[in-house]
Design an enzyme around this catalytic site. Structure first.
Site, mmCIF file in Angstrom:
data_model
loop_
_atom_site.group_PDB
_atom_site.id
_atom_site.type_symbol
_atom_site.label_atom_id
_atom_site.label_comp_id
_atom_site.label_asym_id
_atom_site.label_seq_id
_atom_site.Cartn_x
_atom_site.Cartn_y
_atom_site.Cartn_z
ATOM 1 N N THR A 148 0.527 8.329 3.903
ATOM 2 C CA THR A 148 -0.568 9.262 4.202
ATOM 3 C C THR A 148 -1.712 8.986 3.235
ATOM 4 O OG1 THR A 148 1.071 10.906 4.838
ATOM 5 C CG2 THR A 148 -1.178 11.695 4.480
ATOM 6 N N LYS A 170 -3.167 13.039 11.405
ATOM 7 C CA LYS A 170 -2.173 13.379 10.369
ATOM 8 C C LYS A 170 -2.731 14.440 9.420
ATOM 9 C CE LYS A 170 1.231 12.849 7.373
ATOM 10 N NZ LYS A 170 2.427 13.657 7.553
ATOM 11 N N LYS A 172 -1.678 16.135 -2.980
ATOM 12 C CA LYS A 172 -2.521 14.977 -2.603
ATOM 13 C C LYS A 172 -3.052 15.164 -1.181
ATOM 14 C CE LYS A 172 -0.452 11.842 -0.660
ATOM 15 N NZ LYS A 172 -0.021 11.128 0.509
HETATM 16 P P1 NAP Z 1 8.047 9.152 -2.983
HETATM 17 O O1 NAP Z 1 9.510 9.295 -2.743
HETATM 18 O O2 NAP Z 1 7.431 9.884 -4.115
HETATM 19 O O3 NAP Z 1 7.698 7.596 -3.090
HETATM 20 C C1 NAP Z 1 6.422 7.185 -3.507
HETATM 21 C C2 NAP Z 1 6.404 5.683 -3.593
HETATM 22 O O4 NAP Z 1 5.150 5.265 -4.174
HETATM 23 C C3 NAP Z 1 7.494 5.107 -4.486
HETATM 24 O O5 NAP Z 1 7.856 3.860 -3.972
HETATM 25 C C4 NAP Z 1 6.769 4.967 -5.816
HETATM 26 O O6 NAP Z 1 7.341 4.042 -6.705
HETATM 27 C C5 NAP Z 1 5.441 4.463 -5.321
HETATM 28 N N1 NAP Z 1 4.400 4.581 -6.339
HETATM 29 C C6 NAP Z 1 3.839 5.705 -6.834
HETATM 30 N N2 NAP Z 1 2.919 5.404 -7.755
HETATM 31 C C7 NAP Z 1 2.919 4.049 -7.880
HETATM 32 C C8 NAP Z 1 2.181 3.135 -8.666
HETATM 33 N N3 NAP Z 1 1.240 3.550 -9.530
HETATM 34 N N4 NAP Z 1 2.435 1.814 -8.517
HETATM 35 C C9 NAP Z 1 3.377 1.381 -7.638
HETATM 36 N N5 NAP Z 1 4.106 2.190 -6.856
HETATM 37 C C10 NAP Z 1 3.872 3.521 -6.975
HETATM 38 O O7 NAP Z 1 7.202 9.588 -1.687
HETATM 39 P P2 NAP Z 1 7.597 9.663 -0.152
HETATM 40 O O8 NAP Z 1 7.944 11.079 0.138
HETATM 41 O O9 NAP Z 1 8.512 8.565 0.223
HETATM 42 O O10 NAP Z 1 6.143 9.462 0.492
HETATM 43 C C11 NAP Z 1 5.578 8.156 0.691
HETATM 44 C C12 NAP Z 1 4.317 8.331 1.540
HETATM 45 O O11 NAP Z 1 4.669 8.930 2.801
HETATM 46 C C13 NAP Z 1 3.263 9.249 0.932
HETATM 47 O O12 NAP Z 1 1.983 8.807 1.305
HETATM 48 C C14 NAP Z 1 3.557 10.593 1.584
HETATM 49 O O13 NAP Z 1 2.452 11.447 1.575
HETATM 50 C C15 NAP Z 1 3.949 10.148 2.969
HETATM 51 N N6 NAP Z 1 4.812 11.067 3.713
HETATM 52 C C16 NAP Z 1 5.854 11.694 3.107
HETATM 53 C C17 NAP Z 1 6.640 12.563 3.846
HETATM 54 C C18 NAP Z 1 7.797 13.314 3.238
HETATM 55 O O14 NAP Z 1 8.192 14.327 3.846
HETATM 56 N N7 NAP Z 1 8.379 12.910 2.124
HETATM 57 C C19 NAP Z 1 6.369 12.769 5.206
HETATM 58 C C20 NAP Z 1 5.319 12.083 5.812
HETATM 59 C C21 NAP Z 1 4.536 11.231 5.042
HETATM 60 P P3 NAP Z 1 8.370 4.543 -7.855
HETATM 61 O O15 NAP Z 1 9.666 4.771 -7.135
HETATM 62 O O16 NAP Z 1 8.387 3.442 -8.820
HETATM 63 O O17 NAP Z 1 7.787 5.822 -8.407
#
Ligand code: NAP
Length: 290
Positions: free
Chosen positions: A97, A172, A240
């Site tokens: 997102t 979205k 965010k």
């Molecule tokens: P998450 O578990 O917090 O994962 C975030 C990812 O980004 C991890 O791979 C993290 O790496 C990486 N990251 C963060 N900062 C970084 C940096 N400075 N350099 C390199 N890598 C970095 O989040 P998620 O829930 O999977 O969400 C991922 C995306 O999908 C986001 O855009 C979120 O808004 C979207 N989304 C999430 C959901 C949900 O319900 N969870 C639903 C729809 C969409 P590390 O593991 O090393 O921290």
């Protein structure tokens, strides 16, 4: 190509790891990379190749799938040489997102590198991601849509193809504004119930099953009542998304007071140490302070 497509998946957090497993189950070759290697390594047991860096994952891949926290992170990760080493005719599926401006910026980066770009954020959280039941909101060039379908079918239960680039990200944001608003008013409603001597469980029972009783309210409301926030979607990423909504609204001169108020609640919850908890932790900012 699709069944044995090579997919480079950058970002194996809550969503990306689950998506990687579903791509593998669908018979695709997955090369996974994550900044914190310990979150990517378990995927090797499922058949993924764990890459040392983004370019190694992307080398020769047919699809680059990004599932990282935000546009700045994606720009810097992909900027580590991942776009120039993809297979000829590869497609970048940007499924994180990133909002309106973020999607535009990443589309430009793709164009500069002659890589086809599909903006494809998803609806659904941890459990739907694990079950391969996400809803993919896709927009991008007509001529690559067919080849993207098997990848989207592996991670999602439904793909909604929209018109021009960035339309998926705009839809979205609209959905996420609805989620952010719901969470904020749910937190205040449960807090208000408690403050006025009403059992908040009775509120959830009263609305359950009727038009007001969203399953989402039951799920997140129970977390708030129990004050236990196992993470499906973190408070910091929800904040965010509230910011992305506010930015997109400001570009159109629209004042979104509810979203701004909930964003402030998220800021407070994050400042008190709940950033990595589920977004239901916004409740801590809605409880009585006096
Ligand atoms: P998450 O578990 O917090 O994962 C975030 C990812 O980004 C991890 O791979 C993290 O790496 C990486 N990251 C963060 N900062 C970084 C940096 N400075 N350099 C390199 N890598 C970095 O989040 P998620 O829930 O999977 O969400 C991922 C995306 O999908 C986001 O855009 C979120 O808004 C979207 N989304 C999430 C959901 C949900 O319900 N969870 C639903 C729809 C969409 P590390 O593991 O090393 O921290």
């Amino acid at each position: 190509m699709a069944e044995n497509a090579k997919v480079a998946l950058l970002g194996t957090g809550i969503m990306g790891a689950a998506m990687a497993r579903n791509l593998l189950k669908a018979g695709m070759e997955v090369r996974a990379w994550n900044r914190s290697a310990e979150k990517a390594e378990p995927l090797a047991e499922d058949g993924a190749t764990v890459a040392e860096d983004p370019a190694e994952a992307a080398s020769g891949a047919d699809f680059l799938l990004t599932m990282l926290s935000d546009a700045d992170v994606i720009e810097s990760v992909v900027g580590e040489g991942a776009l120039s080493v993809l297979a000829e005719g590869a497609v970048w599926l940007q499924m994180s997102t990133v909002g309106e401006e973020g999607s535009e910026r990443l589309a430009r980066l793709a164009a500069e590198n002659n890589v086809a770009f599909v903006d494809a954020p998803v609806l659904g959280t941890k459990a739907p991601a694990e079950q391969g039941q996400l809803v993919v909101l896709a927009s991008g060039p007509e001529d690559v849509r067919d080849e993207c379908e098997p990848v989207f079918d592996a991670v999602g239960g439904k793909t909604v193809w929209l018109g021009g680039a960035g339309e998926g990200s705009r839809l979205k944001l609209v959905v996420n504004n609805w989620i952010v608003g719901l969470l904020g008013v749910l937190a205040e409603t449960i807090s208000f119930a408690r403050a006025t001597g009403v059992d908040p469980q009775k509120f959830l029972e009263t609305i359950e099953g009727g038009p007001l009783g969203l399953p989402y309210a039951q799920m997140k409301g129970s977390m708030m009542i129990e004050e236990d926030y196992p993470t499906s979607f973190s408070a910091k990423l929800a904040r965010k998304d509230a910011g992305l909504v506010l930015d997109a609204a400001a570009r159109k001169g629209l004042d979104m007071t509810v979203a701004a108020a909930v964003a402030a609640h998220f800021d407070e919850a994050i400042a008190s140490g709940h950033g990595d908890d589920d977004m239901a932790a916004v409740y801590v900012a809605a409880t009585a302070h006096g």
